[in-house]
Write a protein that holds these residues in place. Structure first.
Motif, PDB file in Angstrom:
ATOM      1  N   PHE A   1       0.874  -1.160   0.000  1.00  0.00           N
ATOM      2  CA  PHE A   1       0.000   0.000   0.000  1.00  0.00           C
ATOM      3  C   PHE A   1       0.919   1.220   0.000  1.00  0.00           C
ATOM      4  CE2 PHE A   1      -1.720  -3.440   2.503  1.00  0.00           C
ATOM      5  CZ  PHE A   1      -3.007  -3.576   2.042  1.00  0.00           C
TER       6      PHE A   1
ATOM      7  N   LYS B   1      -1.787   3.888  -3.933  1.00  0.00           N
ATOM      8  CA  LYS B   1      -1.657   2.758  -4.848  1.00  0.00           C
ATOM      9  C   LYS B   1      -1.685   1.452  -4.054  1.00  0.00           C
ATOM     10  CE  LYS B   1       1.936   4.787  -6.471  1.00  0.00           C
ATOM     11  NZ  LYS B   1       3.278   5.027  -7.010  1.00  0.00           N
TER      12      LYS B   1
ATOM     13  N   ILE C   1      -0.518  -2.409  -4.731  1.00  0.00           N
ATOM     14  CA  ILE C   1       0.292  -3.216  -5.652  1.00  0.00           C
ATOM     15  C   ILE C   1       0.359  -4.653  -5.137  1.00  0.00           C
ATOM     16  CG2 ILE C   1       2.566  -3.474  -6.741  1.00  0.00           C
ATOM     17  CD1 ILE C   1       2.687  -0.286  -5.697  1.00  0.00           C
TER      18      ILE C   1
ATOM     19  N   GLN D   1      12.733  -3.379  -0.349  1.00  0.00           N
ATOM     20  CA  GLN D   1      13.679  -2.810  -1.320  1.00  0.00           C
ATOM     21  C   GLN D   1      12.943  -2.252  -2.533  1.00  0.00           C
ATOM     22  OE1 GLN D   1      16.512  -5.907  -2.222  1.00  0.00           O
ATOM     23  NE2 GLN D   1      17.191  -6.085  -0.102  1.00  0.00           N
ATOM     24  N   MET D   2      11.915  -2.974  -2.993  1.00  0.00           N
ATOM     25  CA  MET D   2      11.136  -2.518  -4.162  1.00  0.00           C
ATOM     26  C   MET D   2      10.447  -1.186  -3.876  1.00  0.00           C
ATOM     27  SD  MET D   2       9.215  -5.929  -5.386  1.00  0.00           S
ATOM     28  CE  MET D   2      10.113  -7.417  -5.738  1.00  0.00           C
TER      29      MET D   2
ATOM     30  N   GLN E   1      13.108   1.598  -3.704  1.00  0.00           N
ATOM     31  CA  GLN E   1      13.805   1.893  -4.958  1.00  0.00           C
ATOM     32  C   GLN E   1      12.890   2.342  -6.079  1.00  0.00           C
ATOM     33  OE1 GLN E   1      16.716  -1.053  -6.279  1.00  0.00           O
ATOM     34  NE2 GLN E   1      17.053  -1.646  -4.177  1.00  0.00           N
ATOM     35  N   LEU E   2      11.625   1.863  -6.072  1.00  0.00           N
ATOM     36  CA  LEU E   2      10.769   2.152  -7.230  1.00  0.00           C
ATOM     37  C   LEU E   2       9.328   2.529  -6.892  1.00  0.00           C
ATOM     38  CD1 LEU E   2      10.628   2.045 -10.426  1.00  0.00           C
ATOM     39  CD2 LEU E   2       9.552  -0.184 -10.104  1.00  0.00           C
ATOM     40  N   LEU E   3       8.700   1.752  -6.004  1.00  0.00           N
ATOM     41  CA  LEU E   3       7.242   1.849  -5.922  1.00  0.00           C
ATOM     42  C   LEU E   3       6.751   3.063  -5.144  1.00  0.00           C
ATOM     43  CD1 LEU E   3       6.529  -1.949  -5.415  1.00  0.00           C
ATOM     44  CD2 LEU E   3       6.457  -0.650  -7.538  1.00  0.00           C
TER      45      LEU E   3
END
Lengths: 77, 77
Positions: free
Chosen positions: B2, B36, B38, B56-57, B60-62
């Motif tokens: 979330f 969001k 995911i 980590q995701m 780094q990105l989400l």
């Protein structure tokens, strides 16, 4: 509320995120789906009434029920 | 995962949704926040390893951790 692409419906945003994650080295990832997470307060007298209103909101505005599913969680239920 | 706007950060999407809901007659609604949601699969050997990768995701990105918070739920934990 959780609004997610329906099973079997193409999810371009999920595809894009999966591709990016793999590019970053997260090779173990698969099946990425991206949806919306909506939190709000409802000044209702009961959790049951809140759920009923939340359902109407999803049907009328928050979810496109042709391509999206929704799920509702009500605090205090 | 979330991913939601941090407390105190302006959430224009939430504002817009709240306005639309009120226009539709949902007067009891307030404090709308849109984030969001995911969902993904991770072929890890343990839930603990899955959580570590998911963190980590997000970092780094989400999630944009300057303006967004994230929360992780791992099935099987």
């Amino acid at each position: 509320m959780f609004v997610t692409p329906r099973e079997g419906i193409l999810d371009p945003q999920g595809r894009a995120v999966e591709h990016s994650l793999k590019s970053l080295g997260f090779e173990l990832v698969s099946g990425v789906r991206v949806g919306k997470y909506i939190v709000l307060e409802l000044a209702t007298e009961s959790p049951a009434q809140a759920r009923q209103l939340a359902e109407q909101m999803c049907e009328q505005l928050l979810a496109n029920t042709v391509i999206e599913d929704y799920r509702i969680r009500v605090e205090g239920e």
